[in-house]
Design a protein around this motif. Structure first.
Motif, mmCIF file in Angstrom:
data_model
loop_
_atom_site.group_PDB
_atom_site.id
_atom_site.type_symbol
_atom_site.label_atom_id
_atom_site.label_comp_id
_atom_site.label_asym_id
_atom_site.label_seq_id
_atom_site.Cartn_x
_atom_site.Cartn_y
_atom_site.Cartn_z
ATOM 1 N N GLN A 204 72.851 17.692 37.589
ATOM 2 C CA GLN A 204 72.943 16.352 36.734
ATOM 3 C C GLN A 204 73.887 15.482 37.276
ATOM 4 N N TYR A 205 73.614 13.845 37.099
ATOM 5 C CA TYR A 205 74.318 13.245 37.715
ATOM 6 C C TYR A 205 75.314 12.412 36.462
ATOM 7 N N ASP A 206 76.720 12.486 36.498
ATOM 8 C CA ASP A 206 77.276 12.225 35.477
ATOM 9 C C ASP A 206 77.795 10.674 35.704
ATOM 10 N N ILE A 207 77.253 9.387 35.218
ATOM 11 C CA ILE A 207 77.750 8.390 35.602
ATOM 12 C C ILE A 207 78.772 7.692 35.164
ATOM 13 N N SER A 208 79.726 8.773 34.036
ATOM 14 C CA SER A 208 81.508 8.839 33.780
ATOM 15 C C SER A 208 81.947 9.248 34.529
ATOM 16 N N GLY A 209 81.729 9.853 35.565
ATOM 17 C CA GLY A 209 82.284 10.274 37.256
ATOM 18 C C GLY A 209 82.845 9.532 38.047
ATOM 19 N N ARG A 210 82.632 9.824 39.316
ATOM 20 C CA ARG A 210 82.709 9.220 40.555
ATOM 21 C C ARG A 210 81.164 8.753 40.764
ATOM 22 N N PRO A 211 81.310 7.302 41.839
ATOM 23 C CA PRO A 211 80.028 7.262 43.358
ATOM 24 C C PRO A 211 79.005 8.457 43.200
ATOM 25 N N ALA A 212 80.317 8.882 44.116
ATOM 26 C CA ALA A 212 79.436 10.242 45.333
ATOM 27 C C ALA A 212 80.028 11.731 44.410
ATOM 28 N N GLN A 213 78.865 11.789 44.076
ATOM 29 C CA GLN A 213 78.682 13.494 43.458
ATOM 30 C C GLN A 213 78.884 14.474 44.160
ATOM 31 N N ILE A 214 79.503 14.972 44.337
ATOM 32 C CA ILE A 214 78.357 16.504 45.499
ATOM 33 C C ILE A 214 78.151 17.571 44.478
ATOM 34 N N PHE A 215 76.587 17.942 44.902
ATOM 35 C CA PHE A 215 76.753 19.305 43.713
ATOM 36 C C PHE A 215 76.240 20.419 44.686
ATOM 37 N N ASN A 216 77.074 21.415 44.437
ATOM 38 C CA ASN A 216 76.826 22.702 45.821
ATOM 39 C C ASN A 216 75.483 23.594 44.938
ATOM 40 N N VAL A 217 74.527 24.634 46.234
ATOM 41 C CA VAL A 217 73.418 24.989 45.565
ATOM 42 C C VAL A 217 73.823 26.078 44.673
ATOM 43 N N PRO A 218 73.652 26.660 43.594
ATOM 44 C CA PRO A 218 74.597 28.151 43.156
ATOM 45 C C PRO A 218 74.192 29.145 43.657
ATOM 46 N N ASP A 219 75.094 30.473 43.632
ATOM 47 C CA ASP A 219 74.948 30.969 44.885
ATOM 48 C C ASP A 219 73.925 32.437 44.574
ATOM 49 N N SER A 220 73.655 31.975 43.181
ATOM 50 C CA SER A 220 72.514 33.425 42.809
ATOM 51 C C SER A 220 70.802 32.376 43.543
ATOM 52 N N ILE A 221 70.930 31.534 44.049
ATOM 53 C CA ILE A 221 69.516 30.836 44.623
ATOM 54 C C ILE A 221 69.902 30.875 46.478
ATOM 55 N N ALA A 222 71.344 30.853 46.692
ATOM 56 C CA ALA A 222 71.667 29.905 47.794
ATOM 57 C C ALA A 222 71.301 31.937 48.196
ATOM 58 N N MET A 223 71.509 32.715 47.783
ATOM 59 C CA MET A 223 71.249 34.612 48.264
ATOM 60 C C MET A 223 70.103 34.367 49.031
ATOM 61 N N ASN A 224 69.369 33.892 48.310
ATOM 62 C CA ASN A 224 67.948 34.159 48.610
ATOM 63 C C ASN A 224 67.195 32.822 48.642
ATOM 64 N N ASN A 225 67.851 32.147 49.344
ATOM 65 C CA ASN A 225 68.056 31.294 50.192
ATOM 66 C C ASN A 225 66.951 30.908 51.281
ATOM 67 N N LYS A 226 65.615 30.636 51.131
ATOM 68 C CA LYS A 226 65.118 30.103 52.999
ATOM 69 C C LYS A 226 65.513 28.852 53.234
ATOM 70 N N ARG A 227 64.826 29.283 54.715
ATOM 71 C CA ARG A 227 65.509 27.731 55.109
ATOM 72 C C ARG A 227 64.583 26.494 55.069
ATOM 73 N N VAL A 228 64.644 25.664 55.268
ATOM 74 C CA VAL A 228 64.082 24.357 54.709
ATOM 75 C C VAL A 228 63.844 23.549 55.696
ATOM 76 N N ARG A 229 62.018 22.526 55.427
ATOM 77 C CA ARG A 229 62.575 21.623 57.050
ATOM 78 C C ARG A 229 62.715 20.032 55.859
ATOM 79 N N SER A 230 62.059 20.455 54.493
ATOM 80 C CA SER A 230 61.842 19.148 53.868
ATOM 81 C C SER A 230 62.331 19.547 52.623
#
Ligand SMILES: [K+]
Ligand SMILES: [K+]
Ligand SMILES: [K+]
Lengths: 210, 210, 210
Positions: free
Chosen positions: C156-182
């Motif tokens: 979720q992008y928060d318009i009351s925050g800073r213009p550039a917002q970083i979103f980390n892929v959660p560990d639970s997803i990253a653990m099973n993460n596949k290499r992606v090209r797109s």
């Protein structure tokens, strides 16, 4: 005193603020502002002196030195040469803003003395600002007239100061201020370059109540 | 120690100084500098291996990988890929400067290791600088010859250092320095990429007495 | 406390770090990333209402308001208006990255509230990220399929925050993460603009083991 980590945070924060900007620029091209060509002085041009070269220039544009177009002035980058120039020391640029606003201040941004490859005598010196707004309906479209009747002040750009200079509309003018959709910068003199005057960037700031 | 308000002012001031720049870049494209094509190495190109694909490539440019043009090197932005590349590890770029100057130092700016999507082995390593100036009159125009006879030093770009590195012309060379209108960067090696070498940005600084 | 000279050095250093960037953006256009047009929502367009104006618009593109193209989202500059817009509040953008990576985080960068000429209600709010990778061989070329089957999280992008917002892929997803090209960004809502949604800049970060 501050420790290093705190200092880094303060710097980072301050830097982000400067990068993000502080107020909208209603003269920005990408935001929808546009030059009004028929109310803007012709671009600076130098043609070669020999008649056969003039003919050659007409056919090929070779040996003709020509300014960038006026929309360069409402485009952010201000590297050396990214400016619009007109002949002599007097000229004007008219801009249809992206919104109709009460103008509070403008920023005129020239390149710095220290990065210029020439003395920056072609920078503007004395100038006036005017605003226009009258709406007319024509063929089902709203059109804004070109009557620049709202005087917005006399200003002077100081080449010994910082490259970007802010000019506030004086209270006496702001009090009677009309909402304007177009703005004109009328340059009356430059810093002693008799041949041409160049403008790098104009930003227009104000209030846009709904 | 400093209080927060003072600190903000110092940061702001320092930041503006960095933004404004400190000395003119006589190699800047928008300032009037230009690549001299016949003295600049050909752009990097990769053609497909199959003959019918070569034919297809000739007709459509599809499947042909081609470098940006050399003027990218005298254009400020240095995002990943905003560079000019040539085949192999040796090549040269010749630039007609915007003014004739006594060269004092140059800046070579590559992308940083940490933002590159590949190891930055294609960065230049050892290079020489040469200058040219001889004027000749031809058809009523002043033309500068292409004889790069003024040696301006040997340099080495260090990929473990900062992205933008300043190289000062040594005093021994500067003392006999000739005023030059064109400059050539001759690259002799890169950081172990056998296929191609890429240049991001070259800035040329100096003195331009009237 | 720090003395002025030291302070200037710290500021300079910090500033250079911020300018250089900290990690590669695999979605950058100049680095080789590209929009996948058939998986990207159509550009926002407004056509005039009168039938003769529609005909006129078809012939001349006059009076037709049209968004910038989607590749604007993978291009660095984020001045007001340098965005891509689609109709309504739901849409998607698919990008073929410059390399195949394990995605660790993304940055979404909108213009700041304070420089926007309108309320920034057209900013994205809830969105999903998906990745695709399956290679297929076709006509001697490796092609990456369009099956976006790898879920990379809800954000979720928060318009009351800073213009550039970083979103980390959660560990639970990253653990099973596949290499992606797109990668695909699927926008599900915006900040209450019923007509259109605009995206300014998406950066995709990750690990690219050889
Ligand atoms: K400009
Ligand atoms: K460049
Ligand atoms: K953008």
């Amino acid at each position: 005193g501050l420790v290093r980590r705190q200092l880094n945070e303060v710097i980072h924060e301050q830097l982000e603020k400067m990068m993000d900007g502080t107020s909208p620029d209603y003269a920005l091209y990408t935001g929808g502002a546009r030059i009004i060509p028929h109310l803007t002085t012709r671009d600076y041009e130098v043609w070669p002196s020999k008649s056969y070269q003039v003919l050659w220039g007409l056919l090929t544009r070779k040996n003709v030195i020509k300014s960038n177009k006026a929309s360069t002035v409402i485009t952010p980058s201000v590297n050396v040469g990214e400016c619009w120039c007109f002949n002599g020391t007097e000229g004007q640029i008219a801009i249809r803003l992206s919104r109709s606003i009460f103008v509070t201040h403008i920023t005129y941004h020239h390149i710095g003395r220290q990065v210029s490859i020439d003395p920056i005598s072609s920078a503007p010196k004395d100038f006036e600002l005017w605003g226009a707004n009258k709406k007319k309906e024509r063929k089902n479209e709203i059109e804004y007239s070109d009557d620049f009747v709202h005087f917005l002040g006399n200003y002077q750009y100081d080449i010994s100061g910082r490259p970007a200079q802010i000019f506030n509309v004086p209270d006496s003018i702001a009090m009677n201020n009309k909402r304007v959709r177009s703005i004109m910068m009328k340059v009356h003199s430059n810093h002693e370059n008799p041949q041409f005057t160049c403008l790098y960037r104009l930003q227009v700031h104000g209030v846009n109540p709904l």
